[in-house]
Write an enzyme that holds these catalytic residues in place. Structure first.
Site, PDB file in Angstrom:
ATOM      1  N   ASP A  79      35.433  44.208  33.520  1.00 33.63           N
ATOM      2  CA  ASP A  79      35.469  45.617  33.230  1.00 33.63           C
ATOM      3  C   ASP A  79      37.084  45.890  32.797  1.00 33.63           C
ATOM      4  O   ASP A  79      37.881  46.091  33.512  1.00 33.63           O
ATOM      5  CB  ASP A  79      35.190  46.423  34.257  1.00 33.63           C
ATOM      6  N   GLY A 120      45.158  39.841  33.596  1.00 30.56           N
ATOM      7  CA  GLY A 120      44.543  40.974  32.632  1.00 30.56           C
ATOM      8  C   GLY A 120      44.175  42.136  33.529  1.00 30.56           C
ATOM      9  O   GLY A 120      44.414  43.123  32.911  1.00 30.56           O
ATOM     10  N   ASP A 143      46.058  30.404  39.880  1.00 33.80           N
ATOM     11  CA  ASP A 143      46.557  29.578  38.808  1.00 33.80           C
ATOM     12  C   ASP A 143      47.950  29.583  38.880  1.00 33.80           C
ATOM     13  O   ASP A 143      48.701  28.802  38.473  1.00 33.80           O
ATOM     14  CB  ASP A 143      46.569  29.936  37.266  1.00 33.80           C
ATOM     15  N   ARG A 178      36.994   2.098  42.587  1.00 37.97           N
ATOM     16  CA  ARG A 178      36.342   2.886  41.302  1.00 37.97           C
ATOM     17  C   ARG A 178      37.872   3.627  40.879  1.00 37.97           C
ATOM     18  O   ARG A 178      38.587   3.981  41.530  1.00 37.97           O
ATOM     19  CB  ARG A 178      35.308   3.865  41.878  1.00 37.97           C
TER      20      ARG A 178
HETATM   21  O1  F6P Z   1      42.013  32.546  36.753  1.00 33.93           O
HETATM   22  C1  F6P Z   1      41.263  32.035  38.123  1.00 33.93           C
HETATM   23  C2  F6P Z   1      40.252  31.068  37.588  1.00 33.93           C
HETATM   24  O2  F6P Z   1      39.729  30.483  38.799  1.00 33.93           O
HETATM   25  C3  F6P Z   1      40.809  29.912  36.489  1.00 33.93           C
HETATM   26  O3  F6P Z   1      41.557  29.004  37.129  1.00 33.93           O
HETATM   27  C4  F6P Z   1      39.601  29.530  35.725  1.00 33.93           C
HETATM   28  O4  F6P Z   1      39.491  29.034  34.606  1.00 33.93           O
HETATM   29  C5  F6P Z   1      38.672  30.849  35.857  1.00 33.93           C
HETATM   30  O5  F6P Z   1      39.088  31.810  36.608  1.00 33.93           O
HETATM   31  C6  F6P Z   1      37.137  30.843  36.068  1.00 33.93           C
HETATM   32  O6  F6P Z   1      36.572  32.008  35.911  1.00 33.93           O
HETATM   33  P1  F6P Z   1      35.202  32.394  36.177  1.00 33.93           P
HETATM   34  O7  F6P Z   1      35.090  32.575  37.781  1.00 33.93           O
HETATM   35  O8  F6P Z   1      34.900  33.523  35.310  1.00 33.93           O
HETATM   36  O9  F6P Z   1      34.355  31.077  36.166  1.00 33.93           O
END
Ligand code: F6P
Length: 365
Positions: A79, A120, A143, A178
């Site tokens: 949102d 964001g 991240d 493996r």
């Molecule tokens: O930004 C956090 C994160 O977990 C990233 O590492 C990942 O790419 C993304 O969000 C996954 O988003 P969603 O929960 O929408 O699948």
């Protein structure tokens, strides 16, 4: 202490991570105990500001949540009130509905807002700040890719999860001779793969910032076998790319402001490697949202508590339009105007990359 602020609210936006509840608890307790504010929470991120879904936060309601993953305020990574999907004449178009959130805040007597989120969510926080909202941001994301802060909360909890997964893969890799591949999150930043790879004793670490050459990875596995190590463990960041190639996309989430969801590189890598080293069995594991769930690590409980306290202190000092951040080991703050879109990637000369290379870890380059 300011006498202007009486009632504050907070919200959590974007993908969740351990530590959100610890921030909510610390901010609520500080606001009540230190400053005597009334505290509220908007539910479901920015959506709650639009629908005015507001709940009181009290010493009782934030009790017992310090360690718990998730967020008692819920979250959404879809949102954006500055481009919000609306049905107009049977068609869905995006419109700026931020004024609705502003009048809701005013009607509820909310004097200041704490926004807890990643890039964001904080972009919208900046935009609300530009519209005059008294706002303070708190940096969240597993991240760890926000440049303005040393560490975002949630990162070390995700790292513990990835490291434990590598430990577990090690024992089964060794028993079966493996090659085990672990795909971790991180979007376009390789911090989770890099740090868990070092902590979890990976033989190969693949990160978005260092494109890989599949032949070099195969050579590393063969070298290990020639030295009597008939197993290998690879950690690959979801955003890793082969030299000259592009990212592997799992899905496009159409109604998300950031629609690309990475995923699938672990599987691709296992198939590509199998073609070169057919004499080794390969398995891949996608760690996925396990990295975002569960209890907050000790480090994140402390960092999140510090962030929550610092955010309310900034409000009391009327230092609005800022994000709290960690500089060295000191709590600080930075203008939201300067932090948005400034992403922290792993540089090729990063000390941990050099450390990894010194101890023989391959980065596929
Ligand atoms: O930004 C956090 C994160 O977990 C990233 O590492 C990942 O790419 C993304 O969000 C996954 O988003 P969603 O929960 O929408 O699948």
């Amino acid at each position: 202490m300011t006498d202007k602020i009486k009632r504050i609210a907070m919200m959590t936006g974007g993908g969740d991570c351990p530590g959100l509840n610890a921030v909510i608890r610390a901010a609520t307790r500080t606001a009540i105990l230190k400053y005597g504010y009334e505290v509220y929470g908007y539910k479901y991120g920015y959506k709650g500001m639009y629908t005015n879904d507001l709940i009181p936060l009290t010493l009782e309601s934030v009790s017992g949540i310090l360690h718990k993953g998730g967020t008692i305020l819920y979250s959404s990574n879809k949102d954006n009130l500055f481009a919000y999907p609306q049905e107009v004449n049977g068609k869905v178009i995006t419109q700026d509905v931020s004024h609705v959130a502003l009048s809701n805040m005013k009607a509820s007597g909310i004097d200041a807002l704490i926004v807890i989120g990643g890039d964001g969510t904080l972009t919208s926080a900046r935009d609300f700040s530009r519209k005059g909202v008294k706002i303070v941001g708190v940096p969240k994301t597993i991240d760890n890719d926000l440049a303005a802060t040393e560490t975002t909360f949630g990162f070390y909890s995700a790292l513990d999860c990835a490291t434990e997964a590598l430990d577990r893969l090690h024992t089964t890799a060794e028993s079966h001779h493996r090659v085990m591949i672990l795909e971790v999150m991180g979007r376009n930043a390789g911090w989770i793969a890099l740090e868990s790879g070092i902590a979890g004793s990976a033989d190969v670490i693949l990160i978005p910032e260092i494109p890989y050459d599949i032949d070099k990875i195969a050579r590393k596995i063969k070298e290990r076998a020639a030295n009597g190590k008939f197993f290998s463990v690879i950690v690959v960041s979801e955003g890793a790319v082969p030299i000259g190639g592009c990212v592997t996309i799992d899905r496009i989430v159409e109604d998300s402001p950031d629609p690309i969801r990475l995923g699938g590189i672990g599987k691709k890598l296992s198939y590509d490697l199998e073609k070169i080293i057919g004499d080794h069995e390969i398995r891949y594991t996608v760690l996925g949202h396990l990295q975002r769930g569960g209890n907050a690590s000790t480090f994140d409980r402390i960092l999140s508590t510090r962030y929550g306290v610092a955010a309310v202190d900034l409000i009391a000092e009327e230092k609005f339009g800022n994000m709290v951040c960690l500089k060295g080991n000191t709590m600080s703050y930075e203008s939201l105007e300067n932090v948005i879109g400034v992403i922290k990637s792993v540089s090729e000369d990063n000390e941990l990359v050099r450390v990894g290379k010194s101890i023989g870890i391959s980065f596929g380059d």
